[in-house]
Design a protein around this motif. Structure first.
Motif, PDB file in Angstrom:
ATOM      1  N   LEU A 135       1.317  55.081  48.941  1.00  0.00           N
ATOM      2  CA  LEU A 135       1.640  56.595  48.665  1.00  0.00           C
ATOM      3  C   LEU A 135       3.197  56.669  48.496  1.00  0.00           C
ATOM      4  CD1 LEU A 135       0.304  59.080  48.450  1.00  0.00           C
ATOM      5  CD2 LEU A 135       0.398  59.653  50.704  1.00  0.00           C
ATOM      6  N   LEU A 136       3.717  55.744  49.311  1.00  0.00           N
ATOM      7  CA  LEU A 136       5.244  55.723  49.339  1.00  0.00           C
ATOM      8  C   LEU A 136       5.587  55.320  48.078  1.00  0.00           C
ATOM      9  CD1 LEU A 136       6.322  54.329  52.799  1.00  0.00           C
ATOM     10  CD2 LEU A 136       6.698  56.486  51.686  1.00  0.00           C
ATOM     11  N   GLU A 137       5.013  54.268  47.359  1.00  0.00           N
ATOM     12  CA  GLU A 137       5.435  53.659  46.071  1.00  0.00           C
ATOM     13  C   GLU A 137       4.978  54.782  45.069  1.00  0.00           C
ATOM     14  OE1 GLU A 137       3.152  50.032  45.888  1.00  0.00           O
ATOM     15  OE2 GLU A 137       4.438  48.809  47.122  1.00  0.00           O
ATOM     16  N   TYR A 138       3.828  55.384  45.154  1.00  0.00           N
ATOM     17  CA  TYR A 138       3.453  56.464  44.218  1.00  0.00           C
ATOM     18  C   TYR A 138       4.705  57.713  44.027  1.00  0.00           C
ATOM     19  CZ  TYR A 138       1.125  60.610  42.463  1.00  0.00           C
ATOM     20  OH  TYR A 138       0.891  61.597  41.409  1.00  0.00           O
ATOM     21  N   PHE A 139       5.080  57.794  45.233  1.00  0.00           N
ATOM     22  CA  PHE A 139       6.234  58.808  45.273  1.00  0.00           C
ATOM     23  C   PHE A 139       7.708  58.246  45.041  1.00  0.00           C
ATOM     24  CE2 PHE A 139       3.512  61.475  47.984  1.00  0.00           C
ATOM     25  CZ  PHE A 139       3.176  62.504  47.040  1.00  0.00           C
ATOM     26  N   GLY A 140       7.876  57.054  44.588  1.00  0.00           N
ATOM     27  CA  GLY A 140       9.088  56.648  44.076  1.00  0.00           C
ATOM     28  C   GLY A 140       9.903  55.981  45.014  1.00  0.00           C
ATOM     29  N   ILE A 141       9.363  55.650  46.422  1.00  0.00           N
ATOM     30  CA  ILE A 141      10.215  55.128  47.494  1.00  0.00           C
ATOM     31  C   ILE A 141      10.205  53.877  47.328  1.00  0.00           C
ATOM     32  CG2 ILE A 141      10.578  55.156  49.922  1.00  0.00           C
ATOM     33  CD1 ILE A 141      11.049  57.858  48.815  1.00  0.00           C
ATOM     34  N   LYS A 142      11.336  53.131  47.374  1.00  0.00           N
ATOM     35  CA  LYS A 142      11.599  51.581  46.885  1.00  0.00           C
ATOM     36  C   LYS A 142      10.937  50.983  48.145  1.00  0.00           C
ATOM     37  CE  LYS A 142      15.267  52.101  43.697  1.00  0.00           C
ATOM     38  NZ  LYS A 142      16.594  51.880  43.367  1.00  0.00           N
ATOM     39  N   GLU A 143      10.492  49.842  47.902  1.00  0.00           N
ATOM     40  CA  GLU A 143      10.079  48.894  49.255  1.00  0.00           C
ATOM     41  C   GLU A 143      11.077  48.678  49.977  1.00  0.00           C
ATOM     42  OE1 GLU A 143       6.952  44.861  50.005  1.00  0.00           O
ATOM     43  OE2 GLU A 143       7.537  45.657  47.962  1.00  0.00           O
ATOM     44  N   GLU A 157      14.240  62.072  48.654  1.00  0.00           N
ATOM     45  CA  GLU A 157      13.417  60.951  49.491  1.00  0.00           C
ATOM     46  C   GLU A 157      12.873  61.374  50.576  1.00  0.00           C
ATOM     47  OE1 GLU A 157      15.865  56.957  47.474  1.00  0.00           O
ATOM     48  OE2 GLU A 157      16.564  57.975  49.409  1.00  0.00           O
ATOM     49  N   GLN A 158      13.656  62.015  51.551  1.00  0.00           N
ATOM     50  CA  GLN A 158      13.031  62.518  52.718  1.00  0.00           C
ATOM     51  C   GLN A 158      11.980  63.509  52.603  1.00  0.00           C
ATOM     52  OE1 GLN A 158      15.907  64.294  55.568  1.00  0.00           O
ATOM     53  NE2 GLN A 158      17.006  62.526  55.522  1.00  0.00           N
ATOM     54  N   GLN A 159      12.165  64.312  51.564  1.00  0.00           N
ATOM     55  CA  GLN A 159      11.081  65.259  51.227  1.00  0.00           C
ATOM     56  C   GLN A 159       9.559  64.733  50.690  1.00  0.00           C
ATOM     57  OE1 GLN A 159      11.881  68.667  48.152  1.00  0.00           O
ATOM     58  NE2 GLN A 159      11.081  69.862  50.010  1.00  0.00           N
ATOM     59  N   ARG A 160      10.085  63.601  49.945  1.00  0.00           N
ATOM     60  CA  ARG A 160       8.619  62.749  49.475  1.00  0.00           C
ATOM     61  C   ARG A 160       8.137  62.256  50.704  1.00  0.00           C
ATOM     62  NH1 ARG A 160      11.543  59.470  45.059  1.00  0.00           N
ATOM     63  NH2 ARG A 160      13.458  60.411  45.544  1.00  0.00           N
ATOM     64  N   VAL A 161       9.037  61.512  51.582  1.00  0.00           N
ATOM     65  CA  VAL A 161       8.221  61.111  52.759  1.00  0.00           C
ATOM     66  C   VAL A 161       7.490  62.037  53.538  1.00  0.00           C
ATOM     67  CG1 VAL A 161       8.725  59.687  54.773  1.00  0.00           C
ATOM     68  CG2 VAL A 161      10.012  58.880  52.735  1.00  0.00           C
ATOM     69  N   ASN A 162       8.146  63.167  53.643  1.00  0.00           N
ATOM     70  CA  ASN A 162       7.321  64.238  54.540  1.00  0.00           C
ATOM     71  C   ASN A 162       6.248  64.726  53.849  1.00  0.00           C
ATOM     72  OD1 ASN A 162       7.666  65.610  56.837  1.00  0.00           O
ATOM     73  ND2 ASN A 162       8.415  67.599  55.824  1.00  0.00           N
ATOM     74  N   ILE A 163       6.311  64.614  52.473  1.00  0.00           N
ATOM     75  CA  ILE A 163       4.819  65.190  52.056  1.00  0.00           C
ATOM     76  C   ILE A 163       3.900  64.076  51.997  1.00  0.00           C
ATOM     77  CG2 ILE A 163       3.940  65.719  49.626  1.00  0.00           C
ATOM     78  CD1 ILE A 163       6.831  66.846  49.055  1.00  0.00           C
ATOM     79  N   ALA A 164       4.077  62.880  51.931  1.00  0.00           N
ATOM     80  CA  ALA A 164       3.275  61.628  52.003  1.00  0.00           C
ATOM     81  C   ALA A 164       2.661  61.770  53.477  1.00  0.00           C
ATOM     82  CB  ALA A 164       4.033  60.121  51.625  1.00  0.00           C
ATOM     83  N   HIS A 165       3.590  61.722  54.478  1.00  0.00           N
ATOM     84  CA  HIS A 165       2.979  62.106  55.737  1.00  0.00           C
ATOM     85  C   HIS A 165       1.821  63.169  55.905  1.00  0.00           C
ATOM     86  CE1 HIS A 165       3.405  63.722  59.995  1.00  0.00           C
ATOM     87  NE2 HIS A 165       3.194  62.266  60.531  1.00  0.00           N
ATOM     88  N   GLY A 166       2.178  64.356  55.249  1.00  0.00           N
ATOM     89  CA  GLY A 166       1.671  65.479  55.352  1.00  0.00           C
ATOM     90  C   GLY A 166       0.288  65.246  54.634  1.00  0.00           C
ATOM     91  N   ILE A 167       0.002  64.494  53.739  1.00  0.00           N
ATOM     92  CA  ILE A 167      -1.336  64.423  52.665  1.00  0.00           C
ATOM     93  C   ILE A 167      -2.076  63.340  52.937  1.00  0.00           C
ATOM     94  CG2 ILE A 167      -0.108  66.265  51.302  1.00  0.00           C
ATOM     95  CD1 ILE A 167      -0.033  63.771  49.092  1.00  0.00           C
ATOM     96  N   ILE A 168      -1.561  62.332  53.530  1.00  0.00           N
ATOM     97  CA  ILE A 168      -2.283  61.025  53.636  1.00  0.00           C
ATOM     98  C   ILE A 168      -3.754  61.012  54.197  1.00  0.00           C
ATOM     99  CG2 ILE A 168      -1.246  60.140  55.656  1.00  0.00           C
ATOM    100  CD1 ILE A 168      -0.902  57.286  54.215  1.00  0.00           C
ATOM    101  N   ALA A 169      -3.756  62.013  55.361  1.00  0.00           N
ATOM    102  CA  ALA A 169      -4.998  62.117  56.041  1.00  0.00           C
ATOM    103  C   ALA A 169      -5.226  63.814  56.039  1.00  0.00           C
ATOM    104  CB  ALA A 169      -4.741  61.705  57.481  1.00  0.00           C
ATOM    105  N   PRO A 170      -5.484  64.096  54.809  1.00  0.00           N
ATOM    106  CA  PRO A 170      -5.684  65.560  54.973  1.00  0.00           C
ATOM    107  C   PRO A 170      -6.752  66.376  55.750  1.00  0.00           C
ATOM    108  CG  PRO A 170      -6.577  64.620  52.711  1.00  0.00           C
ATOM    109  CD  PRO A 170      -5.938  63.565  53.446  1.00  0.00           C
ATOM    110  N   LYS A 171      -6.417  67.347  56.190  1.00  0.00           N
ATOM    111  CA  LYS A 171      -7.412  68.212  57.082  1.00  0.00           C
ATOM    112  C   LYS A 171      -8.063  69.365  56.190  1.00  0.00           C
ATOM    113  CE  LYS A 171      -4.736  67.248  61.400  1.00  0.00           C
ATOM    114  NZ  LYS A 171      -3.814  66.577  60.947  1.00  0.00           N
ATOM    115  N   ASN A 172      -8.783  70.113  56.862  1.00  0.00           N
ATOM    116  CA  ASN A 172      -9.544  71.057  56.027  1.00  0.00           C
ATOM    117  C   ASN A 172      -8.477  72.114  55.528  1.00  0.00           C
ATOM    118  OD1 ASN A 172     -12.169  69.816  56.288  1.00  0.00           O
ATOM    119  ND2 ASN A 172     -12.254  70.674  58.576  1.00  0.00           N
TER     120      ASN A 172
END
Length: 236
Positions: A135-143, A157-172
């Protein structure tokens, strides 16, 4: 199936440091969100968009009105009248929230932060880290940034990390407070694609967007807080 129903929601703020002045946050807000539906909240600055999200998440207590949350088992919780333990349980299992700003302890790496919701859900840490890396790679965060604190990253970059954290295990139900505000058009498009993907898999979403074109593109319906009515309904 209805996921959330808001009835005549009203919120006042008491400014104790200003001689207990009462300020109206919003009034007479009523809308419904169904399963697999994306509702955006529209209105000028100060109309109460973020405050509505915080009332749904239980961060703010409402002055009046109901916030009815419908679980898949058929049970209903009025968040406006729920206890602290009920709200915490909803946050753990049912409702996710992505704010504009990254909130993280300095010692946590970007990789660990994004994997965290999967680990909390019960996934093995290694598999969670693999999914987080994807997911980080998808959002363009370098390894090379994976094992650094996101607090050292740029705003986008912070916002992309924050979004990745929020959607990786989506709730209802997922609440989004301007998730693309610091992103360029390419990364905004990637976020919209992922949001559409998780919506189609069953998540209901309520979002706030500063960019009207993005809001119109992603939304099934747009609710205007000033008019207390739907501004547009896209038949998707």
């Amino acid at each position: 199936m209805t996921r959330l129903q808001i009835n005549n929601l009203f919120k006042q703020f008491v400014l104790h440091n200003k001689g207990d002045i009462i300020v109206e946050g919003f009034d007479n807000i009523s809308f419904e969100v169904k399963e697999k539906e994306f509702i955006s909240l529209e209105g000028p600055s100060g109309s109460g968009k973020s405050s509505v999200l915080k009332c749904i998440y239980g961060t703010y207590k409402t002055t009046d009105g109901k916030i009815l949350y419908f679980k898949k088992d058929g049970s209903v919780t009025d968040i406006a009248a729920a206890s602290e333990s009920e709200i915490l349980n909803l946050r753990k299992h049912e409702i996710g929230y992505v704010s504009q700003f990254l909130k993280i302890l300095p010692r946590i790496t970007a990789h660990e932060f994004v994997a965290e919701p999967l680990v909390e859900k019960g996934d093995f840490k290694q598999s969670a880290l693999i999914r987080a890396a994807e997911l980080l790679e998808y959002f363009g965060i370098k390894e090379k940034l994976f094992n650094l604190s996101p607090l050292t990253f740029s705003g986008g970059e912070q916002q992309r990390v924050n979004i990745a954290h929020g959607i990786i295990a989506p709730k209802n139900l997922l609440l989004l407070d301007e998730p693309t505000s610091a992103l360029d058009s390419e990364n905004s498009e990637k976020v919209l694609n992922k949001l559409t993907e998780i919506k189609n898999s069953g998540t209901s979403i309520i979002g706030i967007f500063h960019n009207k074109k993005i809001m119109q593109k992603i939304s099934d319906k747009i609710y205007n807080l000033e008019d207390n009515a739907y501004a547009v309904s896209n038949q998707k």
